[in-house]
Scaffold this motif. Structure first.
Motif, PDB file in Angstrom:
ATOM      1  N   SER A 192      39.249  25.904  39.795  1.00 20.45           N
ATOM      2  CA  SER A 192      38.007  25.812  39.029  1.00 20.45           C
ATOM      3  C   SER A 192      36.818  26.432  39.755  1.00 20.45           C
ATOM      4  O   SER A 192      35.799  26.703  39.141  1.00 20.45           O
ATOM      5  N   ILE A 193      36.932  26.677  41.059  1.00 28.09           N
ATOM      6  CA  ILE A 193      35.834  27.254  41.839  1.00 28.09           C
ATOM      7  C   ILE A 193      36.199  28.705  42.174  1.00 28.09           C
ATOM      8  O   ILE A 193      37.204  28.948  42.833  1.00 28.09           O
ATOM      9  N   PRO A 194      35.383  29.658  41.715  1.00 28.97           N
ATOM     10  CA  PRO A 194      35.665  31.057  42.066  1.00 28.97           C
ATOM     11  C   PRO A 194      35.595  31.251  43.576  1.00 28.97           C
ATOM     12  O   PRO A 194      34.791  30.609  44.266  1.00 28.97           O
ATOM     13  N   PRO A 195      36.417  32.135  44.122  1.00 27.58           N
ATOM     14  CA  PRO A 195      36.466  32.323  45.581  1.00 27.58           C
ATOM     15  C   PRO A 195      35.137  32.741  46.189  1.00 27.58           C
ATOM     16  O   PRO A 195      34.812  32.330  47.303  1.00 27.58           O
ATOM     17  N   HIS A 196      34.344  33.504  45.485  1.00 30.65           N
ATOM     18  CA  HIS A 196      33.081  33.954  46.060  1.00 30.65           C
ATOM     19  C   HIS A 196      32.020  32.844  46.073  1.00 30.65           C
ATOM     20  O   HIS A 196      31.016  32.964  46.744  1.00 30.65           O
ATOM     21  N   LEU A 197      32.242  31.733  45.356  1.00 27.84           N
ATOM     22  CA  LEU A 197      31.303  30.610  45.357  1.00 27.84           C
ATOM     23  C   LEU A 197      31.776  29.450  46.231  1.00 27.84           C
ATOM     24  O   LEU A 197      31.056  28.472  46.389  1.00 27.84           O
ATOM     25  N   LEU A 198      32.959  29.563  46.789  1.00 28.29           N
ATOM     26  CA  LEU A 198      33.517  28.475  47.574  1.00 28.29           C
ATOM     27  C   LEU A 198      32.640  28.140  48.779  1.00 28.29           C
ATOM     28  O   LEU A 198      32.408  26.965  49.074  1.00 28.29           O
ATOM     29  N   ALA A 199      32.114  29.153  49.449  1.00 28.21           N
ATOM     30  CA  ALA A 199      31.254  28.908  50.610  1.00 28.21           C
ATOM     31  C   ALA A 199      29.985  28.167  50.207  1.00 28.21           C
ATOM     32  O   ALA A 199      29.532  27.252  50.908  1.00 28.21           O
ATOM     33  N   LEU A 200      29.407  28.537  49.066  1.00 23.70           N
ATOM     34  CA  LEU A 200      28.199  27.847  48.608  1.00 23.70           C
ATOM     35  C   LEU A 200      28.486  26.402  48.227  1.00 23.70           C
ATOM     36  O   LEU A 200      27.694  25.502  48.506  1.00 23.70           O
ATOM     37  N   VAL A 201      29.605  26.161  47.601  1.00 27.32           N
ATOM     38  CA  VAL A 201      29.980  24.800  47.227  1.00 27.32           C
ATOM     39  C   VAL A 201      30.223  23.959  48.476  1.00 27.32           C
ATOM     40  O   VAL A 201      29.769  22.808  48.566  1.00 27.32           O
ATOM     41  N   LEU A 202      30.899  24.512  49.460  1.00 24.89           N
ATOM     42  CA  LEU A 202      31.127  23.798  50.718  1.00 24.89           C
ATOM     43  C   LEU A 202      29.816  23.516  51.432  1.00 24.89           C
ATOM     44  O   LEU A 202      29.632  22.431  52.007  1.00 24.89           O
ATOM     45  N   LEU A 203      28.884  24.455  51.412  1.00 26.94           N
ATOM     46  CA  LEU A 203      27.569  24.237  52.021  1.00 26.94           C
ATOM     47  C   LEU A 203      26.827  23.118  51.295  1.00 26.94           C
ATOM     48  O   LEU A 203      26.205  22.258  51.930  1.00 26.94           O
ATOM     49  N   LEU A 204      26.897  23.105  49.980  1.00 27.31           N
ATOM     50  CA  LEU A 204      26.255  22.046  49.205  1.00 27.31           C
ATOM     51  C   LEU A 204      26.859  20.679  49.524  1.00 27.31           C
ATOM     52  O   LEU A 204      26.134  19.694  49.709  1.00 27.31           O
ATOM     53  N   VAL A 205      28.163  20.602  49.608  1.00 28.40           N
ATOM     54  CA  VAL A 205      28.831  19.343  49.947  1.00 28.40           C
ATOM     55  C   VAL A 205      28.414  18.881  51.339  1.00 28.40           C
ATOM     56  O   VAL A 205      28.112  17.698  51.553  1.00 28.40           O
TER      57      VAL A 205
END
Length: 95
Positions: free
Chosen positions: A4-17
């Motif tokens: 559900s998370i595109p690979p190019h947004l994974l870093a941003l999602v991890l940073l948000l978490v």
């Protein structure tokens, strides 16, 4: 990797978490009610821990008293908390 998370947004999602985790930890460390709840839930709020904390506080207060750079009111409060008789200099009142 979740689909559900595109690979190019994974870093941003991890940073948000990570940022949310830091914010929550900071909030919980400052909240006395939450600290007390976790201390009781984990079993850290025991008489032995309370006694150890009390003894450490007495040692720190004694060290402050021995330094001698305290104002009169603070010195009297510390001596009262430790159960010591106030010193002669502390009991002299200016007339």
């Amino acid at each position: 990797m979740p689909r559900s998370i595109p690979p190019h947004l994974l870093a941003l999602v991890l940073l948000l978490v990570f940022l949310l985790w830091v914010i929550l930890v900071h909030h919980f460390r400052r909240n006395k009610t939450v600290q007390k709840f976790f201390a009781e839930a984990i079993g850290d709020d025991t008489p032995e821990n309370a006694l150890r904390t009390f003894e450490m506080a007495k040692l720190r207060l004694t060290k402050h008293l021995n330094r001698g750079d305290l104002d009169l009111r603070t010195r009297q409060q510390i001596e009262l908390a430790l159960g010591e008789a106030p010193t002669a200099a502390a009991t002299d009142s200016p007339d």
